[in-house]
Structure formats: structure tokens, C-alpha cells
Design a protein around this motif. Structure first.
Motif, mmCIF file in Angstrom:
data_model
loop_
_atom_site.group_PDB
_atom_site.id
_atom_site.type_symbol
_atom_site.label_atom_id
_atom_site.label_comp_id
_atom_site.label_asym_id
_atom_site.label_seq_id
_atom_site.Cartn_x
_atom_site.Cartn_y
_atom_site.Cartn_z
ATOM 1 N N LEU A 164 15.345 44.317 54.865
ATOM 2 C CA LEU A 164 15.332 43.127 54.024
ATOM 3 C C LEU A 164 15.263 41.847 54.844
ATOM 4 O O LEU A 164 14.889 40.796 54.322
ATOM 5 N N VAL A 165 15.640 41.914 56.125
ATOM 6 C CA VAL A 165 15.577 40.737 56.983
ATOM 7 C C VAL A 165 14.141 40.432 57.381
ATOM 8 O O VAL A 165 13.720 39.267 57.409
ATOM 9 N N THR A 166 13.369 41.439 57.667
ATOM 10 C CA THR A 166 12.002 41.257 58.174
ATOM 11 C C THR A 166 10.957 41.197 57.071
ATOM 12 O O THR A 166 9.872 40.683 57.289
ATOM 13 N N ASN A 167 11.278 41.722 55.881
ATOM 14 C CA ASN A 167 10.291 41.772 54.795
ATOM 15 C C ASN A 167 10.691 40.765 53.718
ATOM 16 O O ASN A 167 11.499 41.066 52.834
ATOM 17 N N ASP A 168 10.111 39.565 53.777
ATOM 18 C CA ASP A 168 10.458 38.507 52.815
ATOM 19 C C ASP A 168 10.057 38.884 51.395
ATOM 20 O O ASP A 168 10.767 38.577 50.432
ATOM 21 N N GLN A 175 16.171 40.450 45.166
ATOM 22 C CA GLN A 175 17.043 39.390 44.661
ATOM 23 C C GLN A 175 16.693 39.011 43.229
ATOM 24 O O GLN A 175 17.581 38.720 42.421
ATOM 25 N N GLN A 176 15.387 39.028 42.893
ATOM 26 C CA GLN A 176 14.982 38.686 41.535
ATOM 27 C C GLN A 176 15.486 39.712 40.536
ATOM 28 O O GLN A 176 15.899 39.364 39.429
ATOM 29 N N ARG A 177 15.484 40.995 40.924
ATOM 30 C CA ARG A 177 15.955 42.042 40.003
ATOM 31 C C ARG A 177 17.476 42.075 39.926
ATOM 32 O O ARG A 177 18.028 42.481 38.914
ATOM 33 N N LEU A 178 18.130 41.636 40.984
ATOM 34 C CA LEU A 178 19.591 41.592 40.953
ATOM 35 C C LEU A 178 20.099 40.357 40.228
ATOM 36 O O LEU A 178 20.975 40.442 39.356
ATOM 37 N N ASP A 179 19.562 39.197 40.573
ATOM 38 C CA ASP A 179 20.118 37.932 40.109
ATOM 39 C C ASP A 179 19.083 37.095 39.382
ATOM 40 O O ASP A 179 19.128 35.869 39.418
ATOM 41 N N GLY A 180 18.141 37.756 38.714
ATOM 42 C CA GLY A 180 17.159 37.015 37.945
ATOM 43 C C GLY A 180 17.765 36.445 36.667
ATOM 44 O O GLY A 180 18.824 36.869 36.210
ATOM 45 N N THR A 181 17.086 35.481 36.079
ATOM 46 C CA THR A 181 17.595 34.830 34.886
ATOM 47 C C THR A 181 17.305 35.664 33.650
ATOM 48 O O THR A 181 16.302 36.387 33.579
ATOM 49 N N VAL A 182 18.197 35.566 32.673
ATOM 50 C CA VAL A 182 18.011 36.224 31.372
ATOM 51 C C VAL A 182 17.175 35.298 30.497
ATOM 52 O O VAL A 182 17.452 34.093 30.407
ATOM 53 N N ARG A 183 16.148 35.853 29.867
ATOM 54 C CA ARG A 183 15.226 35.043 29.062
ATOM 55 C C ARG A 183 15.060 35.645 27.677
ATOM 56 O O ARG A 183 15.207 36.853 27.487
ATOM 57 N N ARG A 184 14.732 34.766 26.726
ATOM 58 C CA ARG A 184 14.366 35.230 25.403
ATOM 59 C C ARG A 184 12.942 35.764 25.425
ATOM 60 O O ARG A 184 12.251 35.686 26.443
ATOM 61 N N ALA A 185 12.492 36.262 24.293
ATOM 62 C CA ALA A 185 11.148 36.854 24.238
ATOM 63 C C ALA A 185 10.068 35.809 24.509
ATOM 64 O O ALA A 185 8.990 36.140 25.020
#
Length: 480
Positions: A164-168, A175-185
């Protein structure tokens, strides 16, 4: 200056020996001062084996002979995960016991070959051990087993940069799947409640709000990568590596605060506590679980649902419905009734909390009738009295209701598991009446778009849409 000090300390040592010392030091980078060397890996392996059996950190520490603060530090710095391999090393390497024997024999004046014969080792192995791993802080070589073991362990480490350090690109995906925002439809962001800041401990507070996020599990992320990037081998990482990046200090590029996005919210790996469920209510003999059709137990046939309530403070509640085949979730909004909070609660009086029998029937019927008739065959509920008017519900929706046995939450496993997932958004001890129907729809959308292992890492929404398409194709074929 350092060279001059070294020359002054070793001025009485033969030049050949000093030359060999310099050659040995050139074989590896400079080491930090050990201070008091850590216990050997034999002790550390024994400690982690005891932790795996379920004993406390203090008990494991006392058993292996270290103080409980040391054991606690090991456990917390490693995030509750063994940082070393628990397999015993092969006989190729010297053990700590052999190093102790070398130190004793050396103190008695034994030579290299005599020590080698006593340990049944090659003389070259003993010679290298005495030169490379001896203590030299005083300018002279003095062989001590603890220092030698520490030096050997430091030399044996092969630190590797985390992926994870070398592959941005991979790190951003995780990070997006862990701490992504909750959205409406429609894509509108739902911020959720204001949660407390992470303080380095468990982030599943008792009776308090938690941070809302997309909150995919590491296993979901790891397996979904193969679907989203089938031809890109660089976009691969194991779920164990993700857990290590979250739990172990200095491992990986993920912030430890992201443990708040895990369902359990724990910052250390520890045994999982069992929840209790105390269903109540009375049912008749024709709606017990044993009377449910056999096809409802077979998840191959869609249209069979499980349901329950999740309860908050102030008698607030949210209804949850889960389809057994696709694991698709519906959240039922149960608003307060008129007059709630305006006068004291009357025992056996009108149910104004929002999930009385009448209000429950109306809310459930509204949710179920929005589905095709073929996808609302049965509903399995617990023994709560909120569904005591189930006969009327069946007449209105055509959905036959069955009730699980008392104290048997495992008879509704899909719903119980889903309720555990939903508690990440609606923790126990919080007011659930704050959230309107749009908020509940957004949370359901987030949960239904998480990949599931049981669905071969498809999402419930994808499987549910496939079921709808099959129904439409069947309807067209029949009409034609």
C-alpha cells in the motif's frame, strides 16, 4: 572522531583481530543500541501461542516470564496479531539455548573447536558466532547470550515495504471502500451523525453515535479487486495484509483511525463477543417455523424474507427486511405517532412509539407491496408482539408470516447478520427516530452495494437485479 575513539579503545588489540572486526561490521548496517535486549523469539512465540488460546495478556506474560507491562506493549504494538512466525526455526540456526551454552563454555576458556564438539556444530559456525554477535560496547569482544540473540534476530529481519506504500492507486481504492461517503441514490452525500474522535481504543462506543462510511470489510475489498481489475495483477492484496496495515503500528500506509470503519470498531484483534436476543410474543400453531414451506429453507428460490426490529433509545426503532437468496436489505421507516412525548406513557395504552401492531402492519405492507408478487412469498419474524396482526398483513400483501422458535435467533441467520452490519450506522443506545426515510434508503443502498463472500463477491443489489430480470423474461415468455 568515532574512528579515533575506536582506535584508542582497541589500541592493545592485534591488528589482525581489529581488521576482522571491521570486516564483520561491514556485513550489515549499523544497529541501534539494544539497551536491555528483548526476550528471545522463543519466549515471544510462546507468548503469542498462549494469546491464541484465549488467555489474558497478563496471564500470558507471567507464564513466559516477562512483566505484564511488557506483554501489554507487545500486544498493543502488534495490534493483537503475532508479528513473528510461530513455527519453530529449523536446526540450521543456533538457538538461544545453544548461545547460552556457548557463553558458558567461552567463560570457562574453551576454544572454538571444543565448543563446536560440545554442541555438535561446525567450528566455522561457532567462530562466526563469536565474532559477529559478541558485545563490543566496551571496545572488546565479550560474548553474552542475550546480546548475541538480539543481534542475530536483528540481522535476520528482512523488512519489506508494504504494497500500500508503493501503490498509490491500490491505496486510494482501499481507503475509498473503507472510509468512503454514504450517498443517496441521486448521489447526494449523507454526512450522518457527529461521532467522537478516535482515541486509539475501540471505536464502537456504548450507546453513542459512530462515523458513517461505506465500510467494506478487508475481505470484501480483497476479493472485489479481482472482479474490478481482472487483468491488473498489481491491484491485488490479501485481507490479512489490510488488517495488518490497520492494526500494527508502522505497517502499511493506512491510518489507524480507519479501524473506526470496521464493523467491530476494535483497534486490536480480540475474541468476538456473542450477542443475546430475547424474542417475545405469542404465535399460533399454524405460523411456527416448522410450518414454513420447505422451499423457504432453500435459498435457491427467491422471495423469502426475514425480518426484525433494531431498537434505539426512547422506544425508537427501524424495521429490517432481508431477502434470503440475494441478501438484499429493506429498511422500514417507523416514525413517531401523533401525541408521542406530549403526555406520560400509559400502560397498555395506545402505541405511539411507531412500531405498534397497526403502525407496523402499515409500514411493512408499504415496503412489501412495492415488490413484485413473486418476490414476497414468506416472511420469517421473531416472537415480538409488533407483528401480532400478521393475519391482516398476509391478507393485504399475500406474504405468509412465520415465527421463529423462542430464543432461537439462528433460525433467522441472514437477518441477524444484517442487523449486526446495520448497527455500524445505528448503534445501540442512540435515537433512531432522527433519521427519515431518505436517510434509511441511503444506508440500505450502501449495505446492498457491499460485495458478499456468500454471493461470490457480487453485491446484493446485483443479485436482486438479476432476479428481477429473470422474472421479467419469464413474464414475457409466458405472454408470447
Amino acid at each position: 572522531m568515532v574512528t579515533e575513539d575506536w582506535d584508542a579503545k582497541t589500541s592493545d588489540v592485534p591488528e589482525g583481530v581489529r581488521r576482522q572486526w571491521r570486516a564483520d561490521r561491514a556485513l550489515r548496517p549499523a544497529m541501534r543500541s539494544p539497551g536491555r535486549p528483548d526476550p528471545s523469539r522463543v519466549v515471544q512465540r510462546q507468548f503469542w501461542r498462549l494469546i491464541a488460546t484465549g488467555v489474558t495478556t497478563a496471564e500470558a506474560s507471567l507464564t513466559v516470564g516477562v512483566s505484564w507491562p511488557v506483554g501489554t506493549r507487545w500486544y498493543r504494538h502488534a495490534g493483537g496479531m503475532p508479528p513473528i512466525c510461530l513455527r519453530e526455526p529449523t536446526g540450521r540456526y543456533l538457538t538461544f539455548e545453544e548461545r547460552e551454552e556457548i557463553a558458558i563454555l567461552r567463560a570457562k576458556g574453551a576454544g572454538v573447536r571444543e565448543i563446536a564438539r560440545a554442541l555438535e556444530r561446525d567450528p566455522g559456525t561457532i567462530s562466526r558466532e563469536l565474532r559477529r554477535n559478541a558485545a563490543t560496547r566496551g571496545g572488546r569482544q565479550e560474548y553474552r547470550a542475550t546480546v548475541a540473540q538480539w543481534k542475530a534476530q536483528q540481522s535476520a529481519t528482512r523488512p519489506k515495504v508494504a504494497k500500500l506504500v508503493t501503490n498509490d492507486r491500490l491505496r486510494e481504492y482501499v481507503q475509498q471502500r473503507l472510509d468512503g461517503t454514504v450517498r443517496r441514490a441521486d448521489g447526494t452525500v449523507v454526512t450522518g451523525p457527529d461521532a467522537a474522535e478516535w482515541k486509539g481504543r475501540k471505536m464502537k462506543p456504548h450507546r453513542a453515535d459512530r462515523h458513517w462510511a461505506t465500510a467494506w470489510s478487508p475481505q470484501q475489498i480483497s476479493n472485489r479487486l479481482r472482479i474490478d481489475f481482472p487483468d491488473d495483477e498489481s491491484m491485488r492484496i490479501s485481507h490479512e495484509a489490510l488488517y495488518q496495515s490497520l492494526f500494527i503500528e508502522g505497517r502499511g500506509a493506512l491510518k489507524r483511525e480507519l479501524v473506526a470503519c470496521l464493523r467491530t470498531g476494535r483497534a486490536l484483534r480480540e475474541p468476538r463477543a456473542r450477542t443475546r436476543n430475547k424474542p417475545q410474543g405469542h404465535v399460533t400453531a399454524d405460523v411456527v417455523l416448522s410450518a414454513r414451506p420447505a422451499e423457504a429453507a432453500d435459498r435457491a428460490v427467491p422471495g423469502h424474507w426475514e425480518g426484525d426490529l433494531i431498537i434505539g433509545t426512547g422506544r425508537s426503532a427501524i424495521g429490517t427486511l432481508v431477502e434470503r437468496s440475494s441478501r438484499s436489505t429493506l429498511l422500514v421507516h417507523l416514525p413517531r405517532q401523533a401525541g408521542w412525548g406530549e403526555k406520560p406513557v400509559v400502560k397498555n395504552g395506545p402505541a405511539l412509539a411507531g412500531y405498534g401492531a397497526v403502525a407496523m402492519n402499515a409500514a411493512l405492507a408499504a415496503s412489501m407491496t412495492a415488490l413484485p408478487e413473486q418476490l414476497r412469498k414468506t416472511l420469517t419474524w421473531d416472537r415480538g408482539k409488533e407483528l401480532s396482526r400478521h393475519a391482516q398483513f398476509t391478507l393485504e400483501t399475500g406474504t405468509k408470516v412465520f415465527f421463529a422458535d423462542p430464543h432461537s435467533p439462528w433460525q433467522r441467520p441472514t437477518n441477524e447478520n444484517t442487523n449486526g452490519l446495520l448497527r455500524q450506522y445505528f448503534p445501540k443506545g442512540t435515537d433512531l427516530s432522527r433519521w427519515n426515510a431518505d436517510d434509511l434508503e441511503a444506508v440500505a443502498l450502501a449495505v446492498n452495494n457491499r460485495p458478499r463472500k456468500v454471493l461470490d463477491w457480487k453485491t446484493p443489489a446485483e443479485v436482486f437485479n438479476e432476479q428481477l430480470q429473470l422474472l421479467e423474461q419469464g413474464g414475457v415468455a409466458t405472454t408470447g
